[in-house]
Design a protein around this motif. Structure first.
Motif, PDB file in Angstrom:
ATOM      1  N   LYS A   1      11.564  -3.624  21.387  1.00 34.69           N
ATOM      2  CA  LYS A   1      10.467  -3.970  20.479  1.00 34.69           C
ATOM      3  C   LYS A   1      10.250  -2.888  19.424  1.00 34.69           C
ATOM      4  CE  LYS A   1       5.574  -5.322  20.536  1.00 34.69           C
ATOM      5  NZ  LYS A   1       4.406  -5.612  21.405  1.00 34.69           N
ATOM      6  N   TYR A   2      10.600  -1.670  19.762  1.00 36.61           N
ATOM      7  CA  TYR A   2      10.314  -0.539  18.882  1.00 36.61           C
ATOM      8  C   TYR A   2      11.550  -0.087  18.090  1.00 36.61           C
ATOM      9  CZ  TYR A   2       6.441  -0.569  22.150  1.00 36.61           C
ATOM     10  OH  TYR A   2       5.372  -0.974  22.923  1.00 36.61           O
ATOM     11  N   ILE A   3      12.656  -0.814  18.250  1.00 36.52           N
ATOM     12  CA  ILE A   3      13.885  -0.461  17.533  1.00 36.52           C
ATOM     13  C   ILE A   3      14.154  -1.516  16.474  1.00 36.52           C
ATOM     14  CG2 ILE A   3      16.361  -0.006  17.734  1.00 36.52           C
ATOM     15  CD1 ILE A   3      15.909   0.734  20.639  1.00 36.52           C
ATOM     16  N   GLU A   4      14.371  -1.112  15.225  1.00 39.50           N
ATOM     17  CA  GLU A   4      14.630  -2.053  14.148  1.00 39.50           C
ATOM     18  C   GLU A   4      15.972  -2.748  14.352  1.00 39.50           C
ATOM     19  OE1 GLU A   4      14.336  -0.098  10.434  1.00 39.50           O
ATOM     20  OE2 GLU A   4      12.177   0.273  10.580  1.00 39.50           O
ATOM     21  N   ALA A   5      16.139  -3.912  13.711  1.00 40.78           N
ATOM     22  CA  ALA A   5      17.374  -4.690  13.845  1.00 40.78           C
ATOM     23  C   ALA A   5      18.600  -3.877  13.432  1.00 40.78           C
ATOM     24  CB  ALA A   5      17.276  -5.963  13.010  1.00 40.78           C
ATOM     25  N   SER A   6      18.461  -3.101  12.360  1.00 43.27           N
ATOM     26  CA  SER A   6      19.599  -2.290  11.909  1.00 43.27           C
ATOM     27  C   SER A   6      19.972  -1.251  12.953  1.00 43.27           C
ATOM     28  CB  SER A   6      19.262  -1.597  10.587  1.00 43.27           C
ATOM     29  OG  SER A   6      18.105  -0.771  10.731  1.00 43.27           O
ATOM     30  N   GLY A   7      18.982  -0.751  13.672  1.00 40.62           N
ATOM     31  CA  GLY A   7      19.257   0.209  14.734  1.00 40.62           C
ATOM     32  C   GLY A   7      20.027  -0.424  15.872  1.00 40.62           C
TER      33      GLY A   7
ATOM     34  N   THR B   1      34.323  -7.271  16.479  1.00 38.34           N
ATOM     35  CA  THR B   1      32.876  -7.476  16.464  1.00 38.34           C
ATOM     36  C   THR B   1      32.122  -6.226  16.024  1.00 38.34           C
ATOM     37  OG1 THR B   1      32.808  -6.962  18.831  1.00 38.34           O
ATOM     38  CG2 THR B   1      32.896  -9.270  18.225  1.00 38.34           C
ATOM     39  N   SER B   2      32.617  -5.052  16.407  1.00 36.91           N
ATOM     40  CA  SER B   2      31.922  -3.817  16.039  1.00 36.91           C
ATOM     41  C   SER B   2      31.980  -3.570  14.534  1.00 36.91           C
ATOM     42  CB  SER B   2      32.524  -2.623  16.794  1.00 36.91           C
ATOM     43  OG  SER B   2      33.876  -2.411  16.411  1.00 36.91           O
ATOM     44  N   ILE B   3      33.120  -3.852  13.938  1.00 36.16           N
ATOM     45  CA  ILE B   3      33.263  -3.651  12.493  1.00 36.16           C
ATOM     46  C   ILE B   3      32.302  -4.560  11.727  1.00 36.16           C
ATOM     47  CG2 ILE B   3      34.834  -3.987  10.541  1.00 36.16           C
ATOM     48  CD1 ILE B   3      37.098  -2.998  12.415  1.00 36.16           C
ATOM     49  N   LYS B   4      32.176  -5.803  12.194  1.00 31.48           N
ATOM     50  CA  LYS B   4      31.249  -6.744  11.552  1.00 31.48           C
ATOM     51  C   LYS B   4      29.808  -6.247  11.657  1.00 31.48           C
ATOM     52  CE  LYS B   4      33.956 -10.991  12.049  1.00 31.48           C
ATOM     53  NZ  LYS B   4      33.995 -12.354  12.639  1.00 31.48           N
ATOM     54  N   MET B   5      29.455  -5.755  12.824  1.00 31.99           N
ATOM     55  CA  MET B   5      28.092  -5.284  13.033  1.00 31.99           C
ATOM     56  C   MET B   5      27.789  -4.042  12.201  1.00 31.99           C
ATOM     57  SD  MET B   5      25.933  -6.883  14.863  1.00 31.99           S
ATOM     58  CE  MET B   5      25.973  -8.409  15.793  1.00 31.99           C
ATOM     59  N   LEU B   6      28.729  -3.124  12.164  1.00 29.80           N
ATOM     60  CA  LEU B   6      28.526  -1.896  11.406  1.00 29.80           C
ATOM     61  C   LEU B   6      28.407  -2.180   9.908  1.00 29.80           C
ATOM     62  CD1 LEU B   6      30.936   0.576  13.251  1.00 29.80           C
ATOM     63  CD2 LEU B   6      28.434   0.678  13.179  1.00 29.80           C
ATOM     64  N   SER B   7      29.234  -3.081   9.416  1.00 27.01           N
ATOM     65  CA  SER B   7      29.169  -3.412   7.986  1.00 27.01           C
ATOM     66  C   SER B   7      27.846  -4.071   7.638  1.00 27.01           C
ATOM     67  CB  SER B   7      30.334  -4.328   7.604  1.00 27.01           C
ATOM     68  OG  SER B   7      30.265  -5.552   8.317  1.00 27.01           O
ATOM     69  N   SER B   8      27.309  -4.863   8.574  1.00 31.10           N
ATOM     70  CA  SER B   8      26.014  -5.508   8.344  1.00 31.10           C
ATOM     71  C   SER B   8      24.875  -4.478   8.388  1.00 31.10           C
ATOM     72  CB  SER B   8      25.770  -6.586   9.410  1.00 31.10           C
ATOM     73  OG  SER B   8      24.463  -7.108   9.310  1.00 31.10           O
ATOM     74  N   ALA B   9      24.977  -3.543   9.317  1.00 30.98           N
ATOM     75  CA  ALA B   9      23.918  -2.554   9.466  1.00 30.98           C
ATOM     76  C   ALA B   9      23.877  -1.582   8.289  1.00 30.98           C
ATOM     77  CB  ALA B   9      24.113  -1.778  10.772  1.00 30.98           C
ATOM     78  N   LEU B  10      25.049  -1.261   7.759  1.00 35.41           N
ATOM     79  CA  LEU B  10      25.133  -0.247   6.709  1.00 35.41           C
ATOM     80  C   LEU B  10      25.160  -0.859   5.300  1.00 35.41           C
ATOM     81  CD1 LEU B  10      27.814   2.049   8.388  1.00 35.41           C
ATOM     82  CD2 LEU B  10      25.342   2.389   8.317  1.00 35.41           C
ATOM     83  N   GLY B  11      25.330  -2.197   5.259  1.00 36.37           N
ATOM     84  CA  GLY B  11      25.443  -2.878   3.962  1.00 36.37           C
ATOM     85  C   GLY B  11      24.115  -3.068   3.261  1.00 36.37           C
TER      86      GLY B  11
ATOM     87  N   THR C   1      16.202 -11.121  13.990  1.00 33.06           N
ATOM     88  CA  THR C   1      17.465 -11.782  14.307  1.00 33.06           C
ATOM     89  C   THR C   1      18.261 -11.059  15.390  1.00 33.06           C
ATOM     90  OG1 THR C   1      18.435 -10.655  12.383  1.00 33.06           O
ATOM     91  CG2 THR C   1      17.767 -12.945  12.091  1.00 33.06           C
ATOM     92  N   MET C   2      18.350  -9.743  15.294  1.00 34.95           N
ATOM     93  CA  MET C   2      19.155  -9.008  16.274  1.00 34.95           C
ATOM     94  C   MET C   2      18.496  -9.038  17.646  1.00 34.95           C
ATOM     95  SD  MET C   2      22.077  -7.613  16.361  1.00 34.95           S
ATOM     96  CE  MET C   2      23.081  -6.598  17.449  1.00 34.95           C
ATOM     97  N   GLN C   3      17.179  -8.873  17.691  1.00 31.42           N
ATOM     98  CA  GLN C   3      16.480  -8.932  18.980  1.00 31.42           C
ATOM     99  C   GLN C   3      16.668 -10.294  19.652  1.00 31.42           C
ATOM    100  OE1 GLN C   3      15.303  -7.386  16.342  1.00 31.42           O
ATOM    101  NE2 GLN C   3      14.036  -5.621  16.888  1.00 31.42           N
ATOM    102  N   MET C   4      16.566 -11.369  18.853  1.00 30.03           N
ATOM    103  CA  MET C   4      16.727 -12.719  19.390  1.00 30.03           C
ATOM    104  C   MET C   4      18.159 -12.936  19.874  1.00 30.03           C
ATOM    105  SD  MET C   4      13.760 -14.276  19.168  1.00 30.03           S
ATOM    106  CE  MET C   4      14.382 -15.893  19.607  1.00 30.03           C
ATOM    107  N   ALA C   5      19.138 -12.467  19.109  1.00 27.99           N
ATOM    108  CA  ALA C   5      20.542 -12.634  19.496  1.00 27.99           C
ATOM    109  C   ALA C   5      20.844 -11.892  20.803  1.00 27.99           C
ATOM    110  CB  ALA C   5      21.456 -12.123  18.382  1.00 27.99           C
ATOM    111  N   VAL C   6      20.363 -10.663  20.903  1.00 27.01           N
ATOM    112  CA  VAL C   6      20.605  -9.844  22.089  1.00 27.01           C
ATOM    113  C   VAL C   6      19.930 -10.454  23.324  1.00 27.01           C
ATOM    114  CG1 VAL C   6      20.070  -7.625  23.168  1.00 27.01           C
ATOM    115  CG2 VAL C   6      20.985  -7.686  20.850  1.00 27.01           C
ATOM    116  N   ALA C   7      18.652 -10.825  23.177  1.00 25.83           N
ATOM    117  CA  ALA C   7      17.902 -11.352  24.319  1.00 25.83           C
ATOM    118  C   ALA C   7      18.457 -12.689  24.798  1.00 25.83           C
ATOM    119  CB  ALA C   7      16.431 -11.504  23.932  1.00 25.83           C
ATOM    120  N   THR C   8      18.803 -13.569  23.860  1.00 26.00           N
ATOM    121  CA  THR C   8      19.343 -14.874  24.236  1.00 26.00           C
ATOM    122  C   THR C   8      20.703 -14.721  24.897  1.00 26.00           C
ATOM    123  OG1 THR C   8      18.162 -15.883  22.376  1.00 26.00           O
ATOM    124  CG2 THR C   8      19.926 -17.173  23.379  1.00 26.00           C
ATOM    125  N   SER C   9      21.509 -13.811  24.394  1.00 31.52           N
ATOM    126  CA  SER C   9      22.804 -13.532  25.022  1.00 31.52           C
ATOM    127  C   SER C   9      22.615 -13.071  26.464  1.00 31.52           C
ATOM    128  CB  SER C   9      23.555 -12.460  24.223  1.00 31.52           C
ATOM    129  OG  SER C   9      24.703 -12.011  24.922  1.00 31.52           O
TER     130      SER C   9
END
Length: 272
Positions: A106-112, A262-272, A53-61
């Motif tokens: 490709k080598y970085i996980e979505a949480s990363g 946006t950063s708070i949302k991302m951090l909470s998702s990554a650490l949740g 999901t994160m790779q697709m969101a980043v690349a499409t953006s």
């Protein structure tokens, strides 16, 4: 997915695209700071594999940023706020850094990727929200290699975050006492230099990866990009006009609020 849900989803993407276009012109950020979190949540709601999901969101953006930044940069250039000498100086580093980031995704996980996005965006937001931003020098470094290193880092992290160059380059240029409106105008052109090689990297790194959405080119979702583009491109000049009318402190505050949210949302998702 029910028809009503699909309509609501499309309406939400369009509304986000309009906001992203305005932000691109207003702050020189290419709209990615708005698009990446929304695309991420949309893909999550549609039950796409979490590791994609994160790779697709980043690349499409990034794919949409190519055209949004062109629109924004042209509008800023007409107003004389694009520094062409700085653009030439930073171009090699920005492009190489962006390509590196795209290939490394490709080598970085979505949480990363979420941690990268959230942490950097929050630090930049805190800096921009302070009454007096960090000032390192009264001018840019004179050494060409130092400028290449700075621009390479900005290009690389911007690529991994799925954003235009403004999120990192505007506060960096401000730290070297660069005029804020010229920094924003030039950053809109940085977005083109970052997005093109970054998208190439994300396409190459995503080829052959299973479970991607239909009609994807590497990690880029073509249908999502085509839906977003007309609105981001059309509304970028609106943001440009606002950038030349609003007071400097309001531009900085707007930038900080969006980054922090946006950063708070991302951090909470990554650490949740």
């Amino acid at each position: 997915m029910a028809l009503l849900d699909l309509v609501a989803l499309i309406a939400g993407v369009i509304a986000t695209a309009i906001l992203a276009g305005i932000m691109a012109g207003l702050l020189g950020v290419g709209g990615g700071i708005v698009l990446v979190p929304v695309l991420f949540w949309i893909l999550t709601l549609m039950d796409f594999p979490p590791d994609l999901t994160m790779q697709m969101a980043v690349a499409t953006s990034l794919a949409t940023i190519i055209f949004t930044s062109i629109s924004s940069a042209r509008a800023h250039h007409k107003r004389g706020s694009v520094d062409l000498s700085l653009l030439k100086l930073w171009a090699p580093g920005l492009m190489l850094g962006a390509l590196t980031g795209g290939l490394a995704a490709k080598y970085i996980e979505a949480s990363g990727l979420k941690l990268v996005f959230g942490t950097i965006a929050l630090l930049v937001a805190l800096n921009m929200a302070t009454p007096k931003t960090l000032v390192l020098s009264s001018h840019l470094p004179q050494n060409r290699l130092v400028n290449v290193v700075i621009s390479y880092i900005i290009g690389g992290f911007s690529s991994l975050m799925g954003i235009g160059g403004g999120t990192l380059s505007v506060p960096t240029l401000s730290a070297f006492s660069f005029d804020i409106k010229r920094a924003i105008g030039t950053a809109s052109a940085f977005g083109v230099l970052i997005a093109i090689p970054a998208v190439m990297g994300f396409i190459l790194s995503g080829l052959g990866v299973p479970s991607r959405p239909p009609f994807s080119l590497g990690f880029v979702s073509i249908p999502a990009a085509l839906l977003i583009l007309p609105f981001t491109v059309s509304f970028a000049p609106v943001g440009t006009a606002l950038a030349h009318k609003l007071d400097r402190k309001w531009i900085k505050l707007t930038f900080a609020v969006f980054l922090a949210a946006t950063s708070i949302k991302m951090l909470s998702s990554a650490l949740g």
